[in-house]
Write a protein that holds these residues in place. Structure first.
Motif, PDB file in Angstrom:
ATOM      1  N   SER A 370      33.470  44.136  36.076  1.00 48.91           N
ATOM      2  CA  SER A 370      34.242  43.358  35.100  1.00 48.91           C
ATOM      3  C   SER A 370      35.701  43.789  35.050  1.00 48.91           C
ATOM      4  O   SER A 370      36.528  43.108  34.434  1.00 48.91           O
ATOM      5  CB  SER A 370      33.616  43.488  33.711  1.00 48.91           C
ATOM      6  OG  SER A 370      33.551  44.847  33.316  1.00 48.91           O
ATOM      7  N   ASP A 371      36.033  44.914  35.682  1.00 53.87           N
ATOM      8  CA  ASP A 371      37.430  45.360  35.730  1.00 53.87           C
ATOM      9  C   ASP A 371      38.218  44.713  36.866  1.00 53.87           C
ATOM     10  O   ASP A 371      39.433  44.882  36.951  1.00 53.87           O
ATOM     11  CB  ASP A 371      37.492  46.877  35.889  1.00 53.87           C
ATOM     12  CG  ASP A 371      36.967  47.609  34.663  1.00 53.87           C
ATOM     13  OD1 ASP A 371      37.143  47.093  33.544  1.00 53.87           O
ATOM     14  OD2 ASP A 371      36.382  48.696  34.828  1.00 53.87           O
ATOM     15  N   ASP A 372      37.524  44.005  37.758  1.00 54.61           N
ATOM     16  CA  ASP A 372      38.175  43.306  38.868  1.00 54.61           C
ATOM     17  C   ASP A 372      38.456  41.864  38.482  1.00 54.61           C
ATOM     18  O   ASP A 372      37.682  41.237  37.745  1.00 54.61           O
ATOM     19  CB  ASP A 372      37.286  43.345  40.109  1.00 54.61           C
ATOM     20  CG  ASP A 372      36.924  44.754  40.530  1.00 54.61           C
ATOM     21  OD1 ASP A 372      37.852  45.566  40.716  1.00 54.61           O
ATOM     22  OD2 ASP A 372      35.718  45.052  40.671  1.00 54.61           O
ATOM     23  N   LEU A 373      39.550  41.314  39.007  1.00 55.54           N
ATOM     24  CA  LEU A 373      39.970  39.960  38.637  1.00 55.54           C
ATOM     25  C   LEU A 373      40.074  39.074  39.874  1.00 55.54           C
ATOM     26  O   LEU A 373      41.081  39.111  40.589  1.00 55.54           O
ATOM     27  CB  LEU A 373      41.321  39.995  37.915  1.00 55.54           C
ATOM     28  CG  LEU A 373      41.391  40.826  36.629  1.00 55.54           C
ATOM     29  CD1 LEU A 373      42.802  40.776  36.046  1.00 55.54           C
ATOM     30  CD2 LEU A 373      40.373  40.339  35.607  1.00 55.54           C
ATOM     31  N   PRO A 374      39.051  38.251  40.149  1.00 60.33           N
ATOM     32  CA  PRO A 374      39.161  37.275  41.238  1.00 60.33           C
ATOM     33  C   PRO A 374      40.281  36.280  40.921  1.00 60.33           C
ATOM     34  O   PRO A 374      40.459  35.870  39.772  1.00 60.33           O
ATOM     35  CB  PRO A 374      37.791  36.585  41.250  1.00 60.33           C
ATOM     36  CG  PRO A 374      36.872  37.538  40.544  1.00 60.33           C
ATOM     37  CD  PRO A 374      37.719  38.226  39.516  1.00 60.33           C
ATOM     38  N   THR A 375      41.047  35.894  41.933  1.00 62.22           N
ATOM     39  CA  THR A 375      42.106  34.908  41.726  1.00 62.22           C
ATOM     40  C   THR A 375      41.520  33.499  41.710  1.00 62.22           C
ATOM     41  O   THR A 375      40.408  33.270  42.178  1.00 62.22           O
ATOM     42  CB  THR A 375      43.161  35.009  42.835  1.00 62.22           C
ATOM     43  OG1 THR A 375      42.547  34.671  44.089  1.00 62.22           O
ATOM     44  CG2 THR A 375      43.736  36.410  42.913  1.00 62.22           C
ATOM     45  N   LEU A 376      42.296  32.578  41.183  1.00 59.90           N
ATOM     46  CA  LEU A 376      41.826  31.188  41.099  1.00 59.90           C
ATOM     47  C   LEU A 376      41.537  30.624  42.482  1.00 59.90           C
ATOM     48  O   LEU A 376      40.569  29.881  42.669  1.00 59.90           O
ATOM     49  CB  LEU A 376      42.876  30.337  40.377  1.00 59.90           C
ATOM     50  CG  LEU A 376      42.508  28.879  40.100  1.00 59.90           C
ATOM     51  CD1 LEU A 376      41.265  28.785  39.214  1.00 59.90           C
ATOM     52  CD2 LEU A 376      43.676  28.159  39.424  1.00 59.90           C
ATOM     53  N   VAL A 377      42.357  30.989  43.473  1.00 54.36           N
ATOM     54  CA  VAL A 377      42.164  30.447  44.825  1.00 54.36           C
ATOM     55  C   VAL A 377      40.911  31.007  45.495  1.00 54.36           C
ATOM     56  O   VAL A 377      40.433  30.440  46.474  1.00 54.36           O
ATOM     57  CB  VAL A 377      43.389  30.699  45.731  1.00 54.36           C
ATOM     58  CG1 VAL A 377      44.609  29.990  45.195  1.00 54.36           C
ATOM     59  CG2 VAL A 377      43.656  32.189  45.885  1.00 54.36           C
ATOM     60  N   SER A 378      40.363  32.097  44.963  1.00 53.52           N
ATOM     61  CA  SER A 378      39.147  32.643  45.562  1.00 53.52           C
ATOM     62  C   SER A 378      37.985  31.661  45.460  1.00 53.52           C
ATOM     63  O   SER A 378      37.050  31.705  46.272  1.00 53.52           O
ATOM     64  CB  SER A 378      38.753  33.964  44.890  1.00 53.52           C
ATOM     65  OG  SER A 378      38.291  33.771  43.562  1.00 53.52           O
ATOM     66  N   ALA A 379      38.058  30.760  44.497  1.00 52.60           N
ATOM     67  CA  ALA A 379      36.978  29.792  44.306  1.00 52.60           C
ATOM     68  C   ALA A 379      36.797  28.895  45.521  1.00 52.60           C
ATOM     69  O   ALA A 379      35.693  28.387  45.768  1.00 52.60           O
ATOM     70  CB  ALA A 379      37.249  28.936  43.071  1.00 52.60           C
ATOM     71  N   THR A 380      37.862  28.704  46.299  1.00 51.04           N
ATOM     72  CA  THR A 380      37.757  27.843  47.483  1.00 51.04           C
ATOM     73  C   THR A 380      37.153  28.570  48.675  1.00 51.04           C
ATOM     74  O   THR A 380      36.780  27.939  49.662  1.00 51.04           O
ATOM     75  CB  THR A 380      39.142  27.292  47.880  1.00 51.04           C
ATOM     76  OG1 THR A 380      40.004  28.392  48.226  1.00 51.04           O
ATOM     77  CG2 THR A 380      39.760  26.526  46.721  1.00 51.04           C
ATOM     78  N   SER A 381      37.058  29.905  48.597  1.00 48.85           N
ATOM     79  CA  SER A 381      36.523  30.695  49.713  1.00 48.85           C
ATOM     80  C   SER A 381      35.136  31.248  49.443  1.00 48.85           C
ATOM     81  O   SER A 381      34.302  31.336  50.351  1.00 48.85           O
ATOM     82  CB  SER A 381      37.475  31.863  50.028  1.00 48.85           C
ATOM     83  OG  SER A 381      38.724  31.402  50.465  1.00 48.85           O
ATOM     84  N   LEU A 382      34.880  31.647  48.205  1.00 49.18           N
ATOM     85  CA  LEU A 382      33.595  32.259  47.882  1.00 49.18           C
ATOM     86  C   LEU A 382      32.449  31.302  48.188  1.00 49.18           C
ATOM     87  O   LEU A 382      32.495  30.120  47.833  1.00 49.18           O
ATOM     88  CB  LEU A 382      33.552  32.656  46.408  1.00 49.18           C
ATOM     89  CG  LEU A 382      34.529  33.750  45.979  1.00 49.18           C
ATOM     90  CD1 LEU A 382      34.493  33.937  44.472  1.00 49.18           C
ATOM     91  CD2 LEU A 382      34.232  35.058  46.695  1.00 49.18           C
ATOM     92  N   GLY A 383      31.437  31.820  48.871  1.00 47.88           N
ATOM     93  CA  GLY A 383      30.270  31.004  49.203  1.00 47.88           C
ATOM     94  C   GLY A 383      30.402  30.213  50.486  1.00 47.88           C
ATOM     95  O   GLY A 383      29.442  29.588  50.923  1.00 47.88           O
ATOM     96  N   THR A 384      31.596  30.240  51.098  1.00 49.11           N
ATOM     97  CA  THR A 384      31.765  29.541  52.375  1.00 49.11           C
ATOM     98  C   THR A 384      31.376  30.489  53.514  1.00 49.11           C
ATOM     99  O   THR A 384      31.324  31.708  53.345  1.00 49.11           O
ATOM    100  CB  THR A 384      33.209  29.058  52.565  1.00 49.11           C
ATOM    101  OG1 THR A 384      34.087  30.185  52.581  1.00 49.11           O
ATOM    102  CG2 THR A 384      33.616  28.130  51.430  1.00 49.11           C
ATOM    103  N   THR A 385      31.113  29.904  54.682  1.00 51.10           N
ATOM    104  CA  THR A 385      30.653  30.714  55.815  1.00 51.10           C
ATOM    105  C   THR A 385      31.795  31.068  56.749  1.00 51.10           C
ATOM    106  O   THR A 385      32.823  30.387  56.785  1.00 51.10           O
ATOM    107  CB  THR A 385      29.559  29.981  56.602  1.00 51.10           C
ATOM    108  OG1 THR A 385      30.095  28.738  57.088  1.00 51.10           O
ATOM    109  CG2 THR A 385      28.350  29.699  55.720  1.00 51.10           C
ATOM    110  N   VAL A 386      31.605  32.126  57.503  1.00 49.62           N
ATOM    111  CA  VAL A 386      32.579  32.569  58.499  1.00 49.62           C
ATOM    112  C   VAL A 386      32.093  32.130  59.878  1.00 49.62           C
ATOM    113  O   VAL A 386      30.982  32.464  60.284  1.00 49.62           O
ATOM    114  CB  VAL A 386      32.744  34.098  58.466  1.00 49.62           C
ATOM    115  CG1 VAL A 386      33.737  34.546  59.533  1.00 49.62           C
ATOM    116  CG2 VAL A 386      33.199  34.550  57.089  1.00 49.62           C
ATOM    117  N   GLY A 387      32.930  31.363  60.563  1.00 51.62           N
ATOM    118  CA  GLY A 387      32.582  30.918  61.906  1.00 51.62           C
ATOM    119  C   GLY A 387      31.348  30.044  61.976  1.00 51.62           C
ATOM    120  O   GLY A 387      30.707  29.953  63.027  1.00 51.62           O
ATOM    121  N   GLY A 388      31.019  29.411  60.862  1.00 52.28           N
ATOM    122  CA  GLY A 388      29.867  28.510  60.846  1.00 52.28           C
ATOM    123  C   GLY A 388      28.523  29.218  60.811  1.00 52.28           C
ATOM    124  O   GLY A 388      27.473  28.565  60.870  1.00 52.28           O
TER     125      GLY A 388
END
Length: 555
Positions: A370-388
Motif C-alpha cells: 500500500s506504500d507503492d503508487l501505480p501511475t494512471l498509465v500503468s492501467a494500460t499495461s497491467l494484465g497485458t502479455t509480453v510478446g504474445g
C-alpha cells in the motif's frame, strides 16, 4: 395533442385583449419582485494595482486540462478566472489576453500511426461513462498563435520548470514556441516583463519534481537541483518585483495525492479462478524456495546477507480476490547481477542452471504494498502479455517496469524534494519581501489539499514537513495543513461536497493531474482570499459551483 394546441392558441387573442398594459406591467413587476436580479458586483483593489496582470507558470497556469491544451480549458484557467474577478467594477483589472489555441479538443498524442498531424491524432480526454475510464477525442496539432504577442498576459507554458523561465532554449517546447516573441532568443520572463506588469501570479516548481514522479521514479535526472531551483527563483521573482509589480507566489501541492497516483490500486490484480491461482503459485514455488535458500546461506556465509523479512517481502503468492501487482523496485539489491545472490546459489549447487535462468526476471522484484503508487498509465499495461505469450503477463508473472509504479522509496524522494522546494520558495519570498516592502503574497495551497483529500492531521503534517520541524517555514505550513485536515474526503463548496478525483463531482480533469474548471476556480479563490486578507482588497470570489466539472460521454 393537436386539439389541445388549438385550444391554447385560441385563448391567446383573448388573453391579449383581456389584460391591459397596466395589468401586464403589474404582473411583470410581481415576477421581478419574486425573482430579483442580482445586484451588479463591485469590489476594491486594496493596495494592489491590477490594471496589467500577467501570469507566469506551467500547465496549471496555461489551462491545460484532460491531457491537452484546448480552448475551453484555457477559458477556465485559474488566471483567466482571476482576471474576470479583477475586471469587476471597482477592482481595476484590465484586459487579459491568452495565447488562444483555437481548438475544441487540442492535442494529446499522435494516435496509432505514431505520426503527428495525421487524421488519427488524439485530443483531450473525456470520461466514458460506459467504459468507466478516460478516453481520447480526435485532436489536432497546435498551430502558432496568430494574435499580438506583445499584448499577452498569460505566460503559462505546459512542461515549464523554474529554470526554464530564463532559458531561451524553451523555444524547443511547442507551447512556448507558438507565442514566443523571438523563438530561440526570447524568454518567458523577458516576454512577461516587456508588458510592464503591475501585478503577477507565479506558480512554477511542480514540473521540477513531477516529471520524475509521473515517470514512476525511473529517471532522477528529471529532478531540478535545489541550488538551481533557488537561483532561478530568485532571479525571476527579483526581476518581477524590481519592475515595480506586486504579485502572488504559490506553493507546491502534495502531488503524491493526485488521482494520477491513486486511481490504480496497488492490489489491482484480480483472481477469481482457483485453478489459475494454483498454477501461478506452482510457477513461483522455485523463486520462493530460492529466497528461503538465500536466508539459510546468509546464516552460514558472509557472502550473502538476506534476512527472512527481506526474503518474505520478495516472495510471490496468489489468492482469490485482489492481489498485489508484481513490480520492479530498483531500490532492492539486484540478486540477478553477475556474481550476485542467484549466482551464489548456483555455485553452491543449491539450484540448477535451468532454475537459475528462470530466476533472472526477479532479481529486483516484489509484490507491491500500500506504500507503492501505480501511475494512471500503468492501467494500460497491467494484465497485458509480453510478446504474445499467454504466460508472460505484466504485473502477474512479469514484474511491472519501474516507470509504471512509484515505489515506496521513490514516494519518499518526491515528498522530501517537494518539501525542500517549498522551503526554498518560502525563503526566497521572505528575502525579497524584506527588501521590497512585502511586494509578494505567498499563497499556500497545501491546507486546501489536506482538506480535499481527507487527510488526518498527522498525515498532513508529515506530507508537508517530513523534516518534523527542522525548517521553520515548513513547520508553519504543516501546522496550517494539519489545522485544515478534517479526515473527511472532499471539500465543501457552497454546500456541495466536491471530490478529489475526476468523477462527475470531482475537481480534477480526466488526466488525473490537472484541475478541471471547478478545481481552477478553487485555486483562484485561494488567491482572492489571500489578497483580500493581506492587501486590504475586496475582490468577489469565483462562483465555483457555476463552473463545469469533467466532460463525460455515454460512449
Amino acid at each position: 395533442m393537436k386539439s389541445i394546441k388549438k385550444y391554447i392558441f385560441a385563448l391567446l387573442p383573448l388573453a391579449v385583449i383581456t389584460y391591459s398594459c397596466d395589468e401586464a406591467d403589474v404582473i411583470i413587476q410581481e415576477q421581478k419582485d419574486a425573482n430579483p436580479l442580482p445586484a451588479a458586483q463591485t469590489g476594491d483593489p486594496g493596495v494592489v494595482d491590477f490594471s496589467n496582470y500577467v501570469s507566469i507558470g506551467n500547465s496549471l497556469t496555461a489551462g491545460f486540462m484532460d491531457n491537452a491544451l484546448y480552448t475551453d480549458g484555457q477559458n477556465n484557467s485559474f488566471p483567466n478566472l482571476l482576471a474576470t474577478q479583477f475586471a469587476i467594477q471597482g477592482v481595476g483589472g484590465g484586459t487579459f489576453n491568452q495565447p488562444d489555441i483555437n481548438s475544441a479538443n487540442g492535442y494529446s498524442g499522435p494516435g496509432p500511426d505514431g505520426i503527428p498531424g495525421t487524421s488519427d491524432d488524439l485530443g483531450r480526454f473525456q470520461l466514458s461513462l460506459a467504459q468507466q475510464r478516460p478516453v481520447p477525442t480526435a485532436g489536432e496539432v497546435p498551430t502558432a498563435y496568430a494574435g499580438n504577442k506583445a499584448e499577452l498576459n498569460n505566460f503559462g507554458v505546459p512542461g515549464m520548470k523554474v529554470t526554464d523561465a530564463l532559458n531561451p532554449g524553451l523555444a524547443a517546447n511547442t507551447y512556448y514556441a507558438r507565442f514566443a516573441t523571438a523563438p530561440g532568443t526570447s524568454t518567458v520572463l523577458g516576454d512577461a516583463l516587456a508588458t510592464s506588469p503591475t501585478f503577477f501570479t507565479y506558480w512554477l516548481g511542480n514540473n521540477d519534481i513531477l516529471g520524475y514522479a509521473v515517470g514512476g521514479g525511473a529517471n532522477e535526472s528529471l529532478i531540478t537541483s535545489q541550488p538551481d531551483f533557488q537561483d532561478a527563483l530568485q532571479q525571476s521573482l527579483g526581476a518581477l518585483v524590481q519592475s515595480g509589480a506586486q504579485g502572488v507566489v504559490l506553493t507546491l501541492p502534495p502531488m503524491v495525492l493526485l488521482p494520477y497516483f491513486r486511481a490504480v490500486p496497488y492490489n489491482a490484480i484480480p483472481m477469481d479462478n482457483q485453478a489459475l491461482v494454483d498454477q501461478l503459485n506452482a510457477g513461483f514455488a522455485g523463486l520462493n524456495r530460492a529466497l528461503d535458500g538465500l536466508v539459510q546461506v546468509s546464516q552460514a556465509s558472509p557472502l550473502v546477507n538476506v534476512s527472512q523479512a527481506e526474503a518474505d517481502a520478495r516472495k510471490v503468492s496468489y489468492a482469490l480476490g485482489a492481489n498485489p501487482i508484481l513490480m520492479e523496485d530498483d531500490a532492492l539489491v539486484d540478486y540477478d547481477r553477475p556474481g550476485g545472490e542467484f549466482d551464489i546459489l548456483l555455485a553452491l549447487n543449491l539450484i540448477t542452471p535451468a532454475e537459475r535462468q528462470a530466476l533472472a526476471p526477479y532479481g529486483q522484484s516484489r509484490p507491491a504494498t500500500s506504500d507503492d503508487l501505480p501511475t494512471l498509465v500503468s492501467a494500460t499495461s497491467l494484465g497485458t502479455t509480453v510478446g504474445g505469450s499467454a504466460t508472460a503477463i505484466i504485473g502477474v508473472t512479469v514484474p511491472a517496469a519501474d516507470n509504471l509504479i512509484l515505489s515506496a522509496s521513490e514516494v519518499q524522494t518526491v515528498v522530501g524534494t517537494r518539501a525542500t522546494f517549498n522551503a526554498t520558495i518560502a525563503g526566497v519570498v521572505a528575502g525579497i519581501n524584506a527588501q521590497a516592502n512585502g511586494s509578494i503574497t505567498l499563497v499556500d495551497v497545501q491546507p486546501a489539499f489536506a482538506d480535499l483529500f481527507g487527510l488526518s492531521p498527522a498525515l498532513a503534517s508529515f506530507l508537508i514537513d517530513p523534516t518534523s520541524g527542522a525548517n521553520a517555514a515548513l513547520a508553519a505550513m504543516a501546522a496550517a495543513a494539519a489545522d485544515q485536515a478534517d479526515g473527511v474526503l472532499g471539500i465543501e463548496v457552497d454546500g456541495q461536497n466536491l471530490r478529489p478525483d475526476f468523477a462527475p463531482n470531482g475537481v480534477f480533469s480526466t488526466d488525473g493531474i490537472h484541475p478541471n474548471p471547478r478545481g481552477a476556480g478553487i485555486i483562484a479563490n485561494l488567491i482572492i482570499d489571500a489578497l483580500n486578507t493581506s492587501r486590504g482588497a475586496d475582490i468577489p470570489r469565483v462562483n465555483v459551483i457555476a463552473l463545469r466539472g469533467i466532460i463525460a460521454t455515454d460512449l
